[in-house]
Design an enzyme around this catalytic site. Structure first.
Site, PDB file in Angstrom:
ATOM      1  N   ASP A  44       0.879  -1.161   0.000  1.00  0.00           N
ATOM      2  CA  ASP A  44       0.000   0.000   0.000  1.00  0.00           C
ATOM      3  C   ASP A  44       0.925   1.222   0.000  1.00  0.00           C
ATOM      4  O   ASP A  44       2.132   1.093   0.242  1.00  0.00           O
ATOM      5  CB  ASP A  44      -0.876  -0.029   1.258  1.00  0.00           C
ATOM      6  CG  ASP A  44      -1.742   1.208   1.399  1.00  0.00           C
ATOM      7  OD1 ASP A  44      -2.261   1.688   0.383  1.00  0.00           O
ATOM      8  OD2 ASP A  44      -1.887   1.685   2.538  1.00  0.00           O
ATOM      9  N   MET A  45       0.397   2.409  -0.250  1.00  0.00           N
ATOM     10  CA  MET A  45       1.267   3.583  -0.316  1.00  0.00           C
ATOM     11  C   MET A  45       1.096   4.512   0.891  1.00  0.00           C
ATOM     12  O   MET A  45       2.015   4.682   1.696  1.00  0.00           O
ATOM     13  CB  MET A  45       1.016   4.362  -1.615  1.00  0.00           C
ATOM     14  CG  MET A  45       2.013   5.495  -1.852  1.00  0.00           C
ATOM     15  SD  MET A  45       1.840   6.234  -3.497  1.00  0.00           S
ATOM     16  CE  MET A  45       0.349   7.219  -3.270  1.00  0.00           C
ATOM     17  N   ASP A  46      -0.083   5.108   1.030  1.00  0.00           N
ATOM     18  CA  ASP A  46      -0.316   6.055   2.120  1.00  0.00           C
ATOM     19  C   ASP A  46      -0.313   5.332   3.461  1.00  0.00           C
ATOM     20  O   ASP A  46      -1.106   4.418   3.686  1.00  0.00           O
ATOM     21  CB  ASP A  46      -1.657   6.777   1.924  1.00  0.00           C
ATOM     22  CG  ASP A  46      -1.658   7.647   0.681  1.00  0.00           C
ATOM     23  OD1 ASP A  46      -0.995   8.692   0.697  1.00  0.00           O
ATOM     24  OD2 ASP A  46      -2.307   7.266  -0.315  1.00  0.00           O
ATOM     25  N   LYS A  90     -10.471   0.209  -2.540  1.00  0.00           N
ATOM     26  CA  LYS A  90     -10.481  -0.624  -1.343  1.00  0.00           C
ATOM     27  C   LYS A  90     -11.621  -0.170  -0.428  1.00  0.00           C
ATOM     28  O   LYS A  90     -11.873   1.032  -0.352  1.00  0.00           O
ATOM     29  CB  LYS A  90      -9.146  -0.501  -0.590  1.00  0.00           C
ATOM     30  CG  LYS A  90      -7.920  -0.827  -1.427  1.00  0.00           C
ATOM     31  CD  LYS A  90      -6.641  -0.477  -0.662  1.00  0.00           C
ATOM     32  CE  LYS A  90      -5.405  -0.582  -1.535  1.00  0.00           C
ATOM     33  NZ  LYS A  90      -4.180  -0.191  -0.811  1.00  0.00           N
ATOM     34  N   ASP A 122      -1.766  -0.842   6.120  1.00  0.00           N
ATOM     35  CA  ASP A 122      -1.865  -0.207   7.441  1.00  0.00           C
ATOM     36  C   ASP A 122      -3.305   0.097   7.837  1.00  0.00           C
ATOM     37  O   ASP A 122      -3.556   0.566   8.939  1.00  0.00           O
ATOM     38  CB  ASP A 122      -1.056   1.096   7.471  1.00  0.00           C
ATOM     39  CG  ASP A 122      -1.723   2.202   6.657  1.00  0.00           C
ATOM     40  OD1 ASP A 122      -2.128   1.925   5.503  1.00  0.00           O
ATOM     41  OD2 ASP A 122      -1.839   3.329   7.166  1.00  0.00           O
TER      42      ASP A 122
END
Length: 212
Positions: A8-10, A142, A167
């Site tokens: 995931d990124m953020d 998502k 996260d």
């Protein structure tokens, strides 16, 4: 054997959740929206188009198209990413070690596609990723699993042979629904429910890579 790791990124590569909140508050407040913590909590797992539509439905504004407002939010977030210190400690060497173990590396994010290169260039990790995927190009973001199915397809790896590092609960749920193993990156977060994860890591240090 697990053959791919999808990030995931953020909140995993960069500490950017605060930037989204700041941009959301600044942009929508300027349009007469009463941004509350209660409603902002609901928008946390949404895509930017979904967030824009959410606030418009609550407090409709005039004379500015939703797409234009969405772009205002995105531009503000990009500005903050470029100017603020937001790298998650240890994530670059963590990815580099995964590459030495011959894993394919993917990215799957709810964030708009145009933000991805800004983040990867800031961290100097663009060259480490074999594929990048944004939920901007899916019908649903998502917790819908579509973004993770797309990421696996791009990597040429079966979903059940992918490990996802997430996260958020909605992200973990998306990965689970895609039949992937889930590693929760907790990073000191005590509010999120990480119980559906297969494994939890607090940070990206050397010992955490051994479980893979």
């Amino acid at each position: 054997m697990n053959k791919a790791i999808i990030f995931d990124m953020d909140g995993v590569l960069i500490d950017s959740e605060r930037f989204w909140k700041q941009a959301e508050n600044e942009v929508f407040t300027s349009l007469g929206v009463k941004v509350t913590n209660e409603y902002s909590k609901l928008t946390e797992s949404m895509t930017t188009s979904e967030v824009t539509k959410f606030w418009y439905d609550k407090y409709p504004w005039k004379n500015i198209e939703l797409r234009t407002v969405e772009e205002m939010v995105i531009s503000r977030v990009i500005e903050l990413i470029k100017t603020e210190n937001c790298q998650i400690k240890g994530v670059k060497p963590f990815i580099e070690k995964l590459k030495t173990k011959k894993y394919k590396i993917g990215l799957a994010t709810n964030s708009p596609d145009k933000i991805i290169p800004v983040v990867l260039e800031k961290l100097n990790v663009f060259h480490l990723f074999d594929s990048i995927s944004s939920a901007e190009f899916e019908i649903k973001g998502k917790p819908d699993p579509a973004i993770y199915f797309k990421a696996a397809k791009k990597l040429g790896i079966k979903p059940e042979n992918c490990i996802v590092i997430e996260d958020s609960y909605s992200g973990m749920l998306a990965a689970k629904n895609a039949r992937m193993k889930v590693v929760a990156f907790t990073n000191g977060n005590r509010e999120c429910d990480f119980e559906i994860a297969d494994y939890k890591i607090e940070n990206f240090n050397d010992k955490e890579i051994e479980f893979i």
